[in-house]
Each structure stands twice: as C-alpha cells, then as structure tokens.
Design a protein around this motif. Structure first.
Motif, mmCIF file in Angstrom:
data_model
loop_
_atom_site.group_PDB
_atom_site.id
_atom_site.type_symbol
_atom_site.label_atom_id
_atom_site.label_comp_id
_atom_site.label_asym_id
_atom_site.label_seq_id
_atom_site.Cartn_x
_atom_site.Cartn_y
_atom_site.Cartn_z
ATOM 1 N N LEU A 1 0.829 -1.207 0.000
ATOM 2 C CA LEU A 1 0.000 0.000 0.000
ATOM 3 C C LEU A 1 0.866 1.260 0.000
ATOM 4 N N GLU A 2 1.939 1.247 0.770
ATOM 5 C CA GLU A 2 2.826 2.413 0.819
ATOM 6 C C GLU A 2 3.535 2.649 -0.514
ATOM 7 N N ILE B 1 -13.069 0.287 16.087
ATOM 8 C CA ILE B 1 -14.276 -0.016 15.308
ATOM 9 C C ILE B 1 -14.591 1.137 14.359
ATOM 10 N N ASP B 2 -14.483 2.359 14.856
ATOM 11 C CA ASP B 2 -14.730 3.525 14.002
ATOM 12 C C ASP B 2 -13.698 3.605 12.874
ATOM 13 N N ARG B 3 -12.446 3.350 13.201
ATOM 14 C CA ARG B 3 -11.375 3.362 12.194
ATOM 15 C C ARG B 3 -11.661 2.297 11.141
ATOM 16 N N THR B 4 -12.116 1.136 11.577
ATOM 17 C CA THR B 4 -12.450 0.051 10.648
ATOM 18 C C THR B 4 -13.563 0.483 9.703
ATOM 19 N N ARG B 5 -14.596 1.115 10.238
ATOM 20 C CA ARG B 5 -15.698 1.601 9.389
ATOM 21 C C ARG B 5 -15.183 2.576 8.324
ATOM 22 N N ARG B 6 -14.320 3.503 8.758
ATOM 23 C CA ARG B 6 -13.789 4.482 7.812
ATOM 24 C C ARG B 6 -12.887 3.815 6.776
ATOM 25 N N LEU B 7 -12.106 2.829 7.195
ATOM 26 C CA LEU B 7 -11.259 2.103 6.253
ATOM 27 C C LEU B 7 -12.098 1.318 5.247
ATOM 28 N N LEU B 8 -13.173 0.718 5.705
ATOM 29 C CA LEU B 8 -14.061 -0.028 4.803
ATOM 30 C C LEU B 8 -14.682 0.908 3.777
ATOM 31 N N GLU B 9 -15.022 2.094 4.221
ATOM 32 C CA GLU B 9 -15.573 3.104 3.293
ATOM 33 C C GLU B 9 -14.524 3.475 2.238
ATOM 34 N N ALA B 10 -13.302 3.685 2.697
ATOM 35 C CA ALA B 10 -12.214 4.030 1.768
ATOM 36 C C ALA B 10 -11.936 2.868 0.819
ATOM 37 N N CYS C 1 -3.143 4.018 4.475
ATOM 38 C CA CYS C 1 -1.897 3.504 5.053
ATOM 39 C C CYS C 1 -1.756 3.888 6.523
ATOM 40 N N ARG C 2 -2.020 5.142 6.832
ATOM 41 C CA ARG C 2 -1.921 5.607 8.228
ATOM 42 C C ARG C 2 -2.902 4.856 9.121
ATOM 43 N N ALA C 3 -4.149 4.771 8.671
ATOM 44 C CA ALA C 3 -5.175 4.114 9.477
ATOM 45 C C ALA C 3 -4.867 2.628 9.664
ATOM 46 N N LEU C 4 -4.389 1.971 8.607
ATOM 47 C CA LEU C 4 -4.037 0.560 8.720
ATOM 48 C C LEU C 4 -2.880 0.384 9.696
ATOM 49 N N SER D 1 -4.213 0.844 13.198
ATOM 50 C CA SER D 1 -5.042 -0.310 13.519
ATOM 51 C C SER D 1 -4.189 -1.531 13.847
ATOM 52 N N ARG D 2 -3.171 -1.744 13.045
ATOM 53 C CA ARG D 2 -2.282 -2.887 13.256
ATOM 54 C C ARG D 2 -1.512 -2.740 14.571
ATOM 55 N N ALA D 3 -1.019 -1.555 14.869
ATOM 56 C CA ALA D 3 -0.272 -1.327 16.109
ATOM 57 C C ALA D 3 -1.153 -1.574 17.333
ATOM 58 N N LEU D 4 -2.396 -1.138 17.254
ATOM 59 C CA LEU D 4 -3.311 -1.365 18.380
ATOM 60 C C LEU D 4 -3.628 -2.854 18.511
#
Length: 134
Positions: free
Chosen positions: A68-69, A120-129, A90-93, A96-99
């Motif tokens: 992705l990067e 969960i919110d980050r996941t929703r936004r990533l799914l949208e992207a 990339c940032r959100a993933l 998410s991975r670090a957490l």
C-alpha cells in the motif's frame, strides 16, 4: 465453515460493548482483521513490494502495509481515489495494526473501551475508503 466480513465486524462491535478487558482486546483484534481481509483482494492485485521475501507467496501484514505504501497513485489509482486517500488508508491501517499488536501481545498494556470503539470507528472508515478503490 466460511465467515462473512460483516459478521466478523458485528462480532467485534458486540465484544466492544461487553466492557471487560479481555473482550475489548478481542474486539480490537477482530476489527483489525475485518480491515485486513477487506483490503486483501485489492492488495493482491498490487505488485510485490521491494521488501517482499521471495520465499513467501502470502500477503503478510507487513507485506500489505508495504504494498500500500509503494502503491503508485498515478498508475494504479482510480479517479475516485487520490494519493491523499492512499496515505489515509496507510496511516489508518498502521494505527489499527499497532493497536491490534498491543491488544494481542502486550498483556501488561491496558486496552480500554475507548481503544476498542476507536478501532471499530477506524475500521468503518477504512471499509468506506476500500469501497472507493474499486
């Protein structure tokens, strides 16, 4: 028995509402895997990264991040997706991975309900992207 991504996402949300730390950790982890498996079909279409190990045919967590990067926006991106969107994914993933790593491997580090809800919110936004990628 196969599982649908949506069911995994629902399960992660249910776990987050439990409130016990063990459930919060599981929620964080499951939410990450919703993102990972949602991105996987697209990431498999990208060229192997410069850091890819030749012996491996799988797309690992690290390989996904690298592909992705290295994604060249002017060649691989659709008009609906910009370089900024790629960088956001990339940032959100990465967050998410670090957490997920903290939740799964660092048992002395706290994982809170706020962490789980943000995941969960980050996941929703990533799914949208991801849905805008193509």
């Amino acid at each position: 028995m196969p599982i649908e991504i949506g069911k995994l996402q629902e399960f992660a949300e249910k776990l987050a509402n439990d409130g016990e730390e063990v459930a919060l950790r599981a929620s964080v982890s499951r939410s990450y895997y919703v993102t990972f498996h949602s991105l996987l079909p697209f990431v498999k279409t990208l060229p192997k990264s410069a850091k890819h190990r030749e012996a491996s045919s799988d797309v690992t967590h690290f390989e996904m991040q690298c592909r992705l990067e290295e994604w060249i926006t002017d060649v691989n991106l659709t008009s609906a997706v910009s370089k900024a969107k790629r960088d956001q994914i990339c940032r959100a993933l990465n967050i998410s991975r670090a957490l997920r790593v903290r939740a799964d491997y660092h048992l002395n580090a706290a994982v809170t309900k706020t962490d789980a809800m943000q995941q969960i919110d980050r996941t929703r936004r990533l799914l949208e992207a991801v849905s805008q990628i193509g």
